[in-house]
Scaffold this motif. Structure first.
Motif, PDB file in Angstrom:
ATOM      1  N   LEU A  61       0.810  -1.363  -0.239  1.00  0.00           N
ATOM      2  CA  LEU A  61      -0.203  -0.108   0.218  1.00  0.00           C
ATOM      3  C   LEU A  61       0.922   1.177  -0.242  1.00  0.00           C
ATOM      4  O   LEU A  61       1.727   1.441   0.224  1.00  0.00           O
ATOM      5  CB  LEU A  61      -1.146   0.138   1.224  1.00  0.00           C
ATOM      6  N   CYS A  62       0.358   2.032  -0.387  1.00  0.00           N
ATOM      7  CA  CYS A  62       0.790   3.685  -0.225  1.00  0.00           C
ATOM      8  C   CYS A  62      -0.293   4.199   0.795  1.00  0.00           C
ATOM      9  O   CYS A  62      -1.650   4.412   0.327  1.00  0.00           O
ATOM     10  CB  CYS A  62       0.936   3.924  -1.768  1.00  0.00           C
ATOM     11  N   ILE A  63      -0.092   5.043   1.590  1.00  0.00           N
ATOM     12  CA  ILE A  63      -0.562   5.993   2.783  1.00  0.00           C
ATOM     13  C   ILE A  63      -0.483   7.287   2.271  1.00  0.00           C
ATOM     14  O   ILE A  63       0.910   7.665   2.742  1.00  0.00           O
ATOM     15  CB  ILE A  63      -0.946   4.983   4.150  1.00  0.00           C
ATOM     16  N   LYS A  64      -1.977   7.766   2.482  1.00  0.00           N
ATOM     17  CA  LYS A  64      -1.330   9.659   2.017  1.00  0.00           C
ATOM     18  C   LYS A  64      -2.527  10.126   3.447  1.00  0.00           C
ATOM     19  O   LYS A  64      -3.581   9.094   3.863  1.00  0.00           O
ATOM     20  CB  LYS A  64      -2.355   9.964   0.987  1.00  0.00           C
ATOM     21  N   MET A  65      -1.688  10.333   4.452  1.00  0.00           N
ATOM     22  CA  MET A  65      -1.871  11.276   5.650  1.00  0.00           C
ATOM     23  C   MET A  65      -2.014  12.462   5.994  1.00  0.00           C
ATOM     24  O   MET A  65      -0.854  13.151   4.894  1.00  0.00           O
ATOM     25  CB  MET A  65      -0.950  10.459   6.558  1.00  0.00           C
ATOM     26  N   VAL A  66      -3.400  12.757   5.992  1.00  0.00           N
ATOM     27  CA  VAL A  66      -3.337  14.733   5.926  1.00  0.00           C
ATOM     28  C   VAL A  66      -3.446  15.005   6.999  1.00  0.00           C
ATOM     29  O   VAL A  66      -5.050  14.486   7.234  1.00  0.00           O
ATOM     30  CB  VAL A  66      -4.166  14.950   4.097  1.00  0.00           C
ATOM     31  N   ILE A  94      -5.518  -3.122   8.190  1.00  0.00           N
ATOM     32  CA  ILE A  94      -4.427  -3.568   7.280  1.00  0.00           C
ATOM     33  C   ILE A  94      -4.040  -4.698   8.067  1.00  0.00           C
ATOM     34  O   ILE A  94      -4.256  -4.542   9.113  1.00  0.00           O
ATOM     35  CB  ILE A  94      -2.689  -2.412   7.219  1.00  0.00           C
ATOM     36  N   ALA A  95      -2.990  -5.690   7.636  1.00  0.00           N
ATOM     37  CA  ALA A  95      -3.270  -7.217   8.358  1.00  0.00           C
ATOM     38  C   ALA A  95      -1.520  -6.451   9.642  1.00  0.00           C
ATOM     39  O   ALA A  95      -1.444  -7.122  10.349  1.00  0.00           O
ATOM     40  CB  ALA A  95      -2.698  -7.916   7.431  1.00  0.00           C
ATOM     41  N   ASP A  96      -0.719  -5.501   8.549  1.00  0.00           N
ATOM     42  CA  ASP A  96       0.007  -5.260   9.723  1.00  0.00           C
ATOM     43  C   ASP A  96       0.723  -3.834   8.735  1.00  0.00           C
ATOM     44  O   ASP A  96       0.329  -3.512   7.876  1.00  0.00           O
ATOM     45  CB  ASP A  96       2.355  -6.165   9.400  1.00  0.00           C
ATOM     46  N   ASP A  97       1.943  -2.914  10.664  1.00  0.00           N
ATOM     47  CA  ASP A  97       2.037  -1.892   9.490  1.00  0.00           C
ATOM     48  C   ASP A  97       3.949  -1.798   8.740  1.00  0.00           C
ATOM     49  O   ASP A  97       4.554  -1.130   9.266  1.00  0.00           O
ATOM     50  CB  ASP A  97       2.058  -0.507  10.771  1.00  0.00           C
ATOM     51  N   ASN A  98       4.072  -3.014   8.685  1.00  0.00           N
ATOM     52  CA  ASN A  98       5.481  -3.174   8.456  1.00  0.00           C
ATOM     53  C   ASN A  98       5.532  -2.982   7.065  1.00  0.00           C
ATOM     54  O   ASN A  98       5.010  -2.366   6.011  1.00  0.00           O
ATOM     55  CB  ASN A  98       5.674  -5.085   8.557  1.00  0.00           C
ATOM     56  N   TRP A  99       7.226  -2.446   6.718  1.00  0.00           N
ATOM     57  CA  TRP A  99       7.148  -1.920   5.048  1.00  0.00           C
ATOM     58  C   TRP A  99       6.732  -3.245   4.184  1.00  0.00           C
ATOM     59  O   TRP A  99       7.097  -3.031   2.781  1.00  0.00           O
ATOM     60  CB  TRP A  99       9.083  -1.730   5.413  1.00  0.00           C
ATOM     61  N   GLN A 100       6.969  -4.342   3.968  1.00  0.00           N
ATOM     62  CA  GLN A 100       6.177  -5.280   2.974  1.00  0.00           C
ATOM     63  C   GLN A 100       4.575  -5.445   2.525  1.00  0.00           C
ATOM     64  O   GLN A 100       4.180  -4.702   1.997  1.00  0.00           O
ATOM     65  CB  GLN A 100       6.336  -6.512   3.304  1.00  0.00           C
ATOM     66  N   ASP A 124      -3.285   1.272  -3.603  1.00  0.00           N
ATOM     67  CA  ASP A 124      -2.536   0.153  -3.991  1.00  0.00           C
ATOM     68  C   ASP A 124      -1.617   0.053  -4.187  1.00  0.00           C
ATOM     69  O   ASP A 124      -1.087   1.960  -5.177  1.00  0.00           O
ATOM     70  CB  ASP A 124      -2.799  -1.000  -5.343  1.00  0.00           C
ATOM     71  N   TYR A 125      -0.486  -0.072  -3.917  1.00  0.00           N
ATOM     72  CA  TYR A 125       1.102  -0.196  -4.035  1.00  0.00           C
ATOM     73  C   TYR A 125       1.608  -1.234  -5.446  1.00  0.00           C
ATOM     74  O   TYR A 125       1.179  -1.877  -4.738  1.00  0.00           O
ATOM     75  CB  TYR A 125       1.761   0.510  -3.270  1.00  0.00           C
ATOM     76  N   LYS A 126       1.755  -0.698  -6.573  1.00  0.00           N
ATOM     77  CA  LYS A 126       2.816  -1.232  -7.589  1.00  0.00           C
ATOM     78  C   LYS A 126       4.057  -1.208  -8.169  1.00  0.00           C
ATOM     79  O   LYS A 126       3.655  -0.344  -8.739  1.00  0.00           O
ATOM     80  CB  LYS A 126       1.703  -2.185  -9.253  1.00  0.00           C
TER      81      LYS A 126
END
Length: 129
Positions: A61-66, A94-100, A124-126
């Motif tokens: 994922l890509c997460i945008k926080m404003v 989200i299942a986890d906040d790890n880098w994967q 989605d991050y690809k």
């Protein structure tokens, strides 16, 4: 990079830092402040009334926080981001906040007098191979 919008969440109020405002118990253990716990509980309840995935997201994922701040008090963006990541994990978004899973984070701060809130968008991050 192919990115498309996936989910949007909004949380009212200032996002407190879980790291910086802790209480020390008699046994020496530290726990989050009452303010953080109240915000976390309210925000988890808020998640129940917003469009959410059927199961926790476990793909990149890509997460945008404003962060929209209602006053000009000094705050650390990284601590607020940690609070949001923990909330998304505890709320089974989200299942986890790890880098994967969390591959990219975009943090934006702005001032909106007397209207503190946080807007979160998951994409989605690809990666191109």
């Amino acid at each position: 990079m192919d990115i498309k919008r996936k989910y949007f969440f909004i949380f009212k109020g200032e996002t407190p830092a879980k790291k910086n405002s802790r209480r020390t118990l008699r046994n020496g253990k530290t726990i989050p402040s009452r303010r953080f716990e109240a915000w976390h509980t309210d925000s988890l309840f808020s998640l129940l009334h917003q469009k959410r995935p059927a199961k926790p997201i476990d793909t990149p994922l890509c997460i945008k926080m404003v962060f929209c701040h209602g006053d000009r008090t000094r705050r650390d963006s990284d601590n607020e981001a940690t609070s949001i990541l923990d909330l998304l994990q505890d709320g089974l978004i989200i299942a986890d906040d790890n880098w994967q899973i969390v591959r990219k984070i975009c943090i934006i701060n702005r001032y909106e007098k007397n209207n503190p809130h946080c807007e979160i968008t998951l994409f989605d991050y690809k990666e191109k191979e």
